[in-house]
Design a protein around this motif. Structure first.
Motif, PDB file in Angstrom:
ATOM      1  N   HIS A   1      39.205  25.586  42.537  1.00 51.77           N
ATOM      2  CA  HIS A   1      39.071  27.018  42.255  1.00 51.77           C
ATOM      3  C   HIS A   1      39.976  27.755  43.240  1.00 51.77           C
ATOM      4  CE1 HIS A   1      36.659  30.575  40.788  1.00 51.77           C
ATOM      5  NE2 HIS A   1      37.392  31.071  41.770  1.00 51.77           N
ATOM      6  N   ALA A   2      41.044  28.351  42.728  1.00 50.30           N
ATOM      7  CA  ALA A   2      42.015  29.035  43.584  1.00 50.30           C
ATOM      8  C   ALA A   2      41.812  30.540  43.502  1.00 50.30           C
ATOM      9  CB  ALA A   2      43.433  28.687  43.159  1.00 50.30           C
ATOM     10  N   ARG A   3      41.764  31.163  44.677  1.00 47.32           N
ATOM     11  CA  ARG A   3      41.677  32.618  44.756  1.00 47.32           C
ATOM     12  C   ARG A   3      42.865  33.062  45.598  1.00 47.32           C
ATOM     13  NH1 ARG A   3      38.241  35.144  48.331  1.00 47.32           N
ATOM     14  NH2 ARG A   3      38.080  37.368  47.975  1.00 47.32           N
ATOM     15  N   LEU A   4      43.834  33.701  44.945  1.00 49.08           N
ATOM     16  CA  LEU A   4      45.073  34.073  45.622  1.00 49.08           C
ATOM     17  C   LEU A   4      45.108  35.582  45.834  1.00 49.08           C
ATOM     18  CD1 LEU A   4      47.343  31.714  43.547  1.00 49.08           C
ATOM     19  CD2 LEU A   4      46.322  31.298  45.795  1.00 49.08           C
ATOM     20  N   LEU A   5      45.418  35.985  47.063  1.00 49.65           N
ATOM     21  CA  LEU A   5      45.269  37.375  47.467  1.00 49.65           C
ATOM     22  C   LEU A   5      46.587  38.115  47.567  1.00 49.65           C
ATOM     23  CD1 LEU A   5      42.860  36.559  50.420  1.00 49.65           C
ATOM     24  CD2 LEU A   5      42.219  37.257  48.105  1.00 49.65           C
ATOM     25  N   ASP A   6      47.656  37.402  47.868  1.00 48.60           N
ATOM     26  CA  ASP A   6      48.904  38.100  48.162  1.00 48.60           C
ATOM     27  C   ASP A   6      50.080  37.134  48.012  1.00 48.60           C
ATOM     28  OD1 ASP A   6      50.820  39.860  49.018  1.00 48.60           O
ATOM     29  OD2 ASP A   6      50.323  39.694  51.143  1.00 48.60           O
ATOM     30  N   LEU A   7      50.523  36.988  46.763  1.00 47.02           N
ATOM     31  CA  LEU A   7      51.655  36.095  46.501  1.00 47.02           C
ATOM     32  C   LEU A   7      52.685  36.821  45.649  1.00 47.02           C
ATOM     33  CD1 LEU A   7      50.212  32.586  45.636  1.00 47.02           C
ATOM     34  CD2 LEU A   7      51.454  33.243  47.679  1.00 47.02           C
ATOM     35  N   ALA A   8      53.945  36.393  45.737  1.00 43.19           N
ATOM     36  CA  ALA A   8      54.988  36.989  44.906  1.00 43.19           C
ATOM     37  C   ALA A   8      54.653  36.753  43.434  1.00 43.19           C
ATOM     38  CB  ALA A   8      56.330  36.364  45.240  1.00 43.19           C
ATOM     39  N   PRO A   9      54.794  37.797  42.588  1.00 37.59           N
ATOM     40  CA  PRO A   9      54.534  37.611  41.158  1.00 37.59           C
ATOM     41  C   PRO A   9      55.441  36.537  40.565  1.00 37.59           C
ATOM     42  CG  PRO A   9      54.715  39.938  41.699  1.00 37.59           C
ATOM     43  CD  PRO A   9      55.134  39.180  42.932  1.00 37.59           C
ATOM     44  N   GLY A  10      54.943  35.857  39.533  1.00 38.47           N
ATOM     45  CA  GLY A  10      55.731  34.825  38.866  1.00 38.47           C
ATOM     46  C   GLY A  10      55.035  33.487  38.905  1.00 38.47           C
ATOM     47  N   ALA A  11      55.787  32.446  38.504  1.00 43.95           N
ATOM     48  CA  ALA A  11      55.233  31.094  38.415  1.00 43.95           C
ATOM     49  C   ALA A  11      55.492  30.336  39.716  1.00 43.95           C
ATOM     50  CB  ALA A  11      55.869  30.355  37.248  1.00 43.95           C
ATOM     51  N   HIS A  12      54.461  29.661  40.197  1.00 53.01           N
ATOM     52  CA  HIS A  12      54.571  28.894  41.430  1.00 53.01           C
ATOM     53  C   HIS A  12      54.021  27.486  41.221  1.00 53.01           C
ATOM     54  CE1 HIS A  12      55.552  32.475  43.772  1.00 53.01           C
ATOM     55  NE2 HIS A  12      54.598  33.100  43.114  1.00 53.01           N
ATOM     56  N   ALA A  13      54.770  26.497  41.672  1.00 53.07           N
ATOM     57  CA  ALA A  13      54.252  25.129  41.656  1.00 53.07           C
ATOM     58  C   ALA A  13      53.042  25.046  42.581  1.00 53.07           C
ATOM     59  CB  ALA A  13      55.333  24.163  42.124  1.00 53.07           C
ATOM     60  N   PHE A  14      52.076  24.222  42.187  1.00 47.94           N
ATOM     61  CA  PHE A  14      50.772  24.113  42.861  1.00 47.94           C
ATOM     62  C   PHE A  14      50.462  22.626  42.965  1.00 47.94           C
ATOM     63  CE2 PHE A  14      45.987  24.492  41.943  1.00 47.94           C
ATOM     64  CZ  PHE A  14      45.650  24.899  43.223  1.00 47.94           C
TER      65      PHE A  14
END
Ligand code: ZN
Length: 169
Positions: free
Chosen positions: A54-67
């Motif tokens: 369960h990922a909760r992301l608060l402040d990342l650049a918009p767009g697609a990111h490898a995870f």
């Protein structure tokens, strides 16, 4: 007094609920960017089908990111310290690679303009126990770009923008 008793009972119930919720997610990773700022959290628990993240992301650049889950539980900027993808089966990279996948490979995360998102991913190739007991640890890493799901060894996803060591909660 009766009113106070009811209030205390409610507090006790809330505390029990909070403890139970924490126990449902026995592992987590606090994600930091290379500047050391907290940018999200990933909680992990086992299901019958595999590990649920369960990922909760608060402040990342918009767009697609490898995870990905990486093979070393060390997050020293620029996060090369996390090593390659978690790969106990010694296979190639990529969800679409016929010679893949790494156990640590997962679908890209898509971040909206707000920089915030919350999502769950099932990874049927790993369990909480093995992630916590891996020699040297394990880490969650987000990349600047998208994983192309085929280029070995890392999906041509660019630099590492966030990292978090997977630890027992
Ligand atoms: Zn991989």
């Amino acid at each position: 007094m009766r009113h106070l008793g009811a209030a205390l009972a409610l507090i006790a119930l809330t505390a029990t609920h909070t403890t139970a919720a924490a126990d449902n997610w026995p592992a987590s990773a606090a994600l930091h960017n290379p500047e050391g700022e907290l940018v999200g959290e990933v909680r992990i628990r086992d299901t019958e089908e595999g590990a649920l993240l369960h990922a909760r992301l608060l402040d990342l650049a918009p767009g697609a990111h490898a995870f990905h889950i990486h093979e070393s539980g060390t997050c020293e900027p620029p996060f090369k310290s996390a090593g390659g993808h978690y790969n106990p089966g010694d296979t190639e990279h990529g969800l679409d690679n016929p010679k893949g996948r790494h156990a640590g490979d997962m679908p890209n995360i898509h971040v909206p303009a707000s920089g915030k998102t919350e999502l769950e991913v099932l990874n049927e190739a790993v369990s909480v126990d093995e992630l916590l007991s891996n020699d040297g640890g394990t880490a969650i890493v987000l990349h600047a770009g998208a994983d192309d799901y085929s280029t070995d060894p890392a999906g041509a996803a660019g630099s590492r923008i966030a990292c978090g060591v997977i630890s027992k909660r």
